[in-house]
Design a protein around this motif. Structure first.
Motif, PDB file in Angstrom:
ATOM      1  N   THR A  97      10.763 -18.602  11.580  1.00 22.54           N
ATOM      2  CA  THR A  97      10.082 -18.288  12.832  1.00 22.54           C
ATOM      3  C   THR A  97      10.540 -19.183  13.988  1.00 22.54           C
ATOM      4  OG1 THR A  97       8.242 -19.746  12.205  1.00 22.54           O
ATOM      5  CG2 THR A  97       8.031 -17.408  11.645  1.00 22.54           C
ATOM      6  N   GLU A  98      11.692 -19.814  13.831  1.00 25.01           N
ATOM      7  CA  GLU A  98      12.218 -20.721  14.853  1.00 25.01           C
ATOM      8  C   GLU A  98      13.397 -20.067  15.565  1.00 25.01           C
ATOM      9  OE1 GLU A  98      12.123 -23.802  17.224  1.00 25.01           O
ATOM     10  OE2 GLU A  98      10.781 -23.771  15.486  1.00 25.01           O
ATOM     11  N   ALA A  99      13.362 -20.047  16.886  1.00 26.43           N
ATOM     12  CA  ALA A  99      14.363 -19.314  17.670  1.00 26.43           C
ATOM     13  C   ALA A  99      15.791 -19.777  17.385  1.00 26.43           C
ATOM     14  CB  ALA A  99      14.047 -19.457  19.158  1.00 26.43           C
ATOM     15  N   LYS A 100      15.974 -21.052  17.102  1.00 29.57           N
ATOM     16  CA  LYS A 100      17.343 -21.551  16.919  1.00 29.57           C
ATOM     17  C   LYS A 100      18.015 -20.977  15.668  1.00 29.57           C
ATOM     18  CE  LYS A 100      16.543 -25.854  14.316  1.00 29.57           C
ATOM     19  NZ  LYS A 100      16.730 -27.329  14.345  1.00 29.57           N
ATOM     20  N   CYS A 129       3.326 -18.218   5.371  1.00 25.77           N
ATOM     21  CA  CYS A 129       3.365 -19.127   6.520  1.00 25.77           C
ATOM     22  C   CYS A 129       1.969 -19.703   6.720  1.00 25.77           C
ATOM     23  CB  CYS A 129       3.810 -18.358   7.763  1.00 25.77           C
ATOM     24  SG  CYS A 129       3.698 -19.280   9.304  1.00 25.77           S
ATOM     25  N   LEU A 130       1.847 -21.013   6.864  1.00 22.82           N
ATOM     26  CA  LEU A 130       0.527 -21.621   7.018  1.00 22.82           C
ATOM     27  C   LEU A 130      -0.178 -21.148   8.284  1.00 22.82           C
ATOM     28  CD1 LEU A 130       1.012 -25.331   5.864  1.00 22.82           C
ATOM     29  CD2 LEU A 130       0.158 -23.371   4.564  1.00 22.82           C
ATOM     30  N   ASP A 131       0.571 -20.921   9.345  1.00 17.84           N
ATOM     31  CA  ASP A 131      -0.039 -20.418  10.576  1.00 17.84           C
ATOM     32  C   ASP A 131      -0.585 -19.014  10.369  1.00 17.84           C
ATOM     33  OD1 ASP A 131       0.731 -22.608  12.603  1.00 17.84           O
ATOM     34  OD2 ASP A 131       2.632 -22.138  11.631  1.00 17.84           O
ATOM     35  N   HIS A 132       0.198 -18.149   9.728  1.00 20.44           N
ATOM     36  CA  HIS A 132      -0.268 -16.798   9.436  1.00 20.44           C
ATOM     37  C   HIS A 132      -1.494 -16.838   8.526  1.00 20.44           C
ATOM     38  CE1 HIS A 132       4.177 -15.315   9.991  1.00 20.44           C
ATOM     39  NE2 HIS A 132       3.646 -15.799  11.103  1.00 20.44           N
ATOM     40  N   ALA A 133      -1.452 -17.707   7.521  1.00 19.67           N
ATOM     41  CA  ALA A 133      -2.570 -17.821   6.592  1.00 19.67           C
ATOM     42  C   ALA A 133      -3.847 -18.256   7.304  1.00 19.67           C
ATOM     43  CB  ALA A 133      -2.229 -18.807   5.476  1.00 19.67           C
ATOM     44  N   GLU A 137       1.302 -19.043  16.956  1.00 24.96           N
ATOM     45  CA  GLU A 137       1.842 -17.700  16.829  1.00 24.96           C
ATOM     46  C   GLU A 137       3.320 -17.825  16.480  1.00 24.96           C
ATOM     47  OE1 GLU A 137       1.041 -15.415  20.293  1.00 24.96           O
ATOM     48  OE2 GLU A 137      -1.095 -15.208  19.821  1.00 24.96           O
ATOM     49  N   ARG A 138       3.683 -17.360  15.274  1.00 27.77           N
ATOM     50  CA  ARG A 138       5.041 -17.548  14.763  1.00 27.77           C
ATOM     51  C   ARG A 138       5.611 -16.191  14.323  1.00 27.77           C
ATOM     52  NH1 ARG A 138       7.119 -22.516  15.766  1.00 27.77           N
ATOM     53  NH2 ARG A 138       8.356 -22.474  13.839  1.00 27.77           N
ATOM     54  N   PHE A 139       6.650 -15.723  15.029  1.00 24.92           N
ATOM     55  CA  PHE A 139       7.250 -14.429  14.745  1.00 24.92           C
ATOM     56  C   PHE A 139       8.613 -14.618  14.077  1.00 24.92           C
ATOM     57  CE2 PHE A 139       4.251 -13.696  18.153  1.00 24.92           C
ATOM     58  CZ  PHE A 139       3.624 -12.524  17.760  1.00 24.92           C
ATOM     59  N   ALA A 140       8.873 -13.818  13.054  1.00 29.13           N
ATOM     60  CA  ALA A 140      10.101 -13.955  12.282  1.00 29.13           C
ATOM     61  C   ALA A 140      11.314 -13.533  13.109  1.00 29.13           C
ATOM     62  CB  ALA A 140      10.022 -13.120  11.015  1.00 29.13           C
ATOM     63  N   VAL A 141      12.428 -14.228  12.886  1.00 27.18           N
ATOM     64  CA  VAL A 141      13.662 -13.947  13.615  1.00 27.18           C
ATOM     65  C   VAL A 141      14.628 -13.101  12.782  1.00 27.18           C
ATOM     66  CG1 VAL A 141      13.460 -16.076  14.941  1.00 27.18           C
ATOM     67  CG2 VAL A 141      14.787 -16.081  12.813  1.00 27.18           C
ATOM     68  N   CYS A 142      14.185 -12.654  11.590  1.00 24.73           N
ATOM     69  CA  CYS A 142      15.062 -11.885  10.706  1.00 24.73           C
ATOM     70  C   CYS A 142      14.203 -10.955   9.847  1.00 24.73           C
ATOM     71  CB  CYS A 142      15.866 -12.829   9.812  1.00 24.73           C
ATOM     72  SG  CYS A 142      14.851 -13.765   8.632  1.00 24.73           S
ATOM     73  N   PRO A 143      14.815  -9.986   9.164  1.00 23.08           N
ATOM     74  CA  PRO A 143      14.057  -9.164   8.213  1.00 23.08           C
ATOM     75  C   PRO A 143      13.476 -10.028   7.093  1.00 23.08           C
ATOM     76  CG  PRO A 143      16.181  -8.159   8.705  1.00 23.08           C
ATOM     77  CD  PRO A 143      16.216  -9.539   9.292  1.00 23.08           C
ATOM     78  N   VAL A 144      12.271  -9.656   6.652  1.00 22.33           N
ATOM     79  CA  VAL A 144      11.569 -10.431   5.623  1.00 22.33           C
ATOM     80  C   VAL A 144      11.138  -9.519   4.482  1.00 22.33           C
ATOM     81  CG1 VAL A 144       9.523 -11.831   5.104  1.00 22.33           C
ATOM     82  CG2 VAL A 144      10.742 -12.142   7.279  1.00 22.33           C
ATOM     83  N   LYS A 170       2.213  -8.282  10.749  1.00 18.71           N
ATOM     84  CA  LYS A 170       1.867  -8.558  12.148  1.00 18.71           C
ATOM     85  C   LYS A 170       2.893  -9.474  12.809  1.00 18.71           C
ATOM     86  CE  LYS A 170      -3.093  -8.350  11.080  1.00 18.71           C
ATOM     87  NZ  LYS A 170      -4.372  -9.123  11.090  1.00 18.71           N
ATOM     88  N   TRP A 171       3.614 -10.221  11.999  1.00 21.72           N
ATOM     89  CA  TRP A 171       4.505 -11.255  12.516  1.00 21.72           C
ATOM     90  C   TRP A 171       5.977 -10.980  12.211  1.00 21.72           C
ATOM     91  CZ3 TRP A 171       1.556 -14.336  15.421  1.00 21.72           C
ATOM     92  CH2 TRP A 171       0.198 -14.448  15.096  1.00 21.72           C
ATOM     93  N   VAL A 172       6.262  -9.859  11.544  1.00 24.13           N
ATOM     94  CA  VAL A 172       7.624  -9.543  11.117  1.00 24.13           C
ATOM     95  C   VAL A 172       7.990  -8.145  11.600  1.00 24.13           C
ATOM     96  CG1 VAL A 172       9.182  -9.274   9.164  1.00 24.13           C
ATOM     97  CG2 VAL A 172       7.352 -10.987   9.069  1.00 24.13           C
ATOM     98  N   GLU A 173       9.090  -8.037  12.335  1.00 23.55           N
ATOM     99  CA  GLU A 173       9.483  -6.733  12.866  1.00 23.55           C
ATOM    100  C   GLU A 173       9.992  -5.808  11.772  1.00 23.55           C
ATOM    101  OE1 GLU A 173      12.370  -4.795  16.347  1.00 23.55           O
ATOM    102  OE2 GLU A 173      12.372  -6.964  15.961  1.00 23.55           O
TER     103      GLU A 173
END
Length: 298
Positions: free
Chosen positions: A114-117, A132-136, A225-232, A253-256
């Motif tokens: 969930t990190e942009a870099k 993810c602890l934030d999602h949990a 709020e942490r959104f995934a940067v790749c398929p999960v 909710k957090w993974v496209e």
């Protein structure tokens, strides 16, 4: 299997013990172990992956042969994410890679996923028994408001998290677990005999407690709020004694691009069903999801 080993220095002067399998020309795949394991927990899975991937594993700080930090704060998620970055930079020299993680390895890997870099660098993520602890935290708040029975069911499964916050009790308790005694616990959970033993279990258990103490309370009190940067892909173990499959309901909710598969297994499926786990990893990498929230029973 031929294996190569090397050391990787971290940004805070720790040393991580890394193992490498396979042909460097193949797609790169990093496997991150959980608690109270070390990277050896993957050695039943790797034979089913090495023909298709260049496989990298490492002992997380405080586990296996890697160095042991002195402070609890040295186990924070941001630093664990930096450790993954250090391994990838040294071993892969900037190449993109696929990521798979189990248990605490999954929890800590969400920080990178969930990190942009890491966008464009992490090509896919398969998570096994580690939200993810934030999602949990968001899930638990919603359950407490609207589904209290489900909230307390997960709380019951997570009793050990509260115990791990105690500075002396948890580290001391691991002294009573020999490799054979811990092996019996895992074998009973998995209903599988002759599983490999963790000969470093007392040390891995004692020092890895820092993972819980450094991260759980801050994340649960102030989730981000942490959104995934790749398929999960979430590999859901239907009989997991420690992580409720219901926690996975929060992930879409957090993974496209999200895919969910279910396996008839307990928490250590990487030991008891290595071929099945490897097949799911390979299938997800080679055929990424075209639509969200696929569900399959295996």
């Amino acid at each position: 299997m031929d294996v190569r080993a090397q050391w990787v220095n971290t940004t805070d002067q720790q040393r991580l013990y890394v193992k490498i399998w396979g042909n460097e020309q193949k797609p790169a795949l990093i496997l991150v172990h959980g608690y109270p394991d070390n990277q050896d927990v993957w050695e039943r899975v790797i034979p089913y992956l090495v023909d298709d991937f260049f496989v990298i594993t490492y002992d997380v700080r405080g586990a296996g042969q890697s160095s042991i930090p002195k402070r609890v704060s040295d186990y924070r998620l941001a630093q664990l994410s930096s450790d993954l970055d250090s391994v990838a930079q040294v071993v892969l020299a900037g190449r993109s890679f696929h990521l798979v993680a189990h248990d605490w390895g999954s929890i800590q890997s969400w920080e990178s996923v969930t990190e942009a870099k890491f966008r464009g660098r992490i090509l896919s993520y398969s998570t096994i028994s580690g939200p993810c602890l934030d999602h949990a935290a968001y899930w638990m708040r919603a359950q407490f408001k609207h589904e209290k029975p489900q909230f307390f069911k997960q709380l019951t499964k997570s009793w050990y998290i509260a115990a791990f916050q105690l500075p002396f009790l948890a580290p001391t308790a691991w002294r009573f677990f020999s490799p054979e005694r811990w092996g019996k616990v895992v074998a009973q959970l998995e209903r599988t005999a002759d599983l490999p033993l963790n000969t470093n279990i007392a040390k891995d258990g004692k020092h890895g407690v820092g993972l819980y103490r450094a991260n759980f309370i801050p994340c649960l009190l102030k989730p981000r709020e942490r959104f995934a940067v790749c398929p999960v892909q979430a590999i859901v173990l239907k009989y997991d004694q420690f992580v409720s499959p219901a926690l996975i309901d929060e992930m879409p909710k957090w993974v496209e691009h999200f895919s969910r598969v279910e396996v008839d297994a307990n928490h250590w499926a990487v030991l008891s069903k290595p071929q099945k786990i490897a097949e799911l990893i390979t299938a997800f990498i080679q055929h990424p999801p075209q639509s969200d929230d696929k569900v399959a029973d295996n």
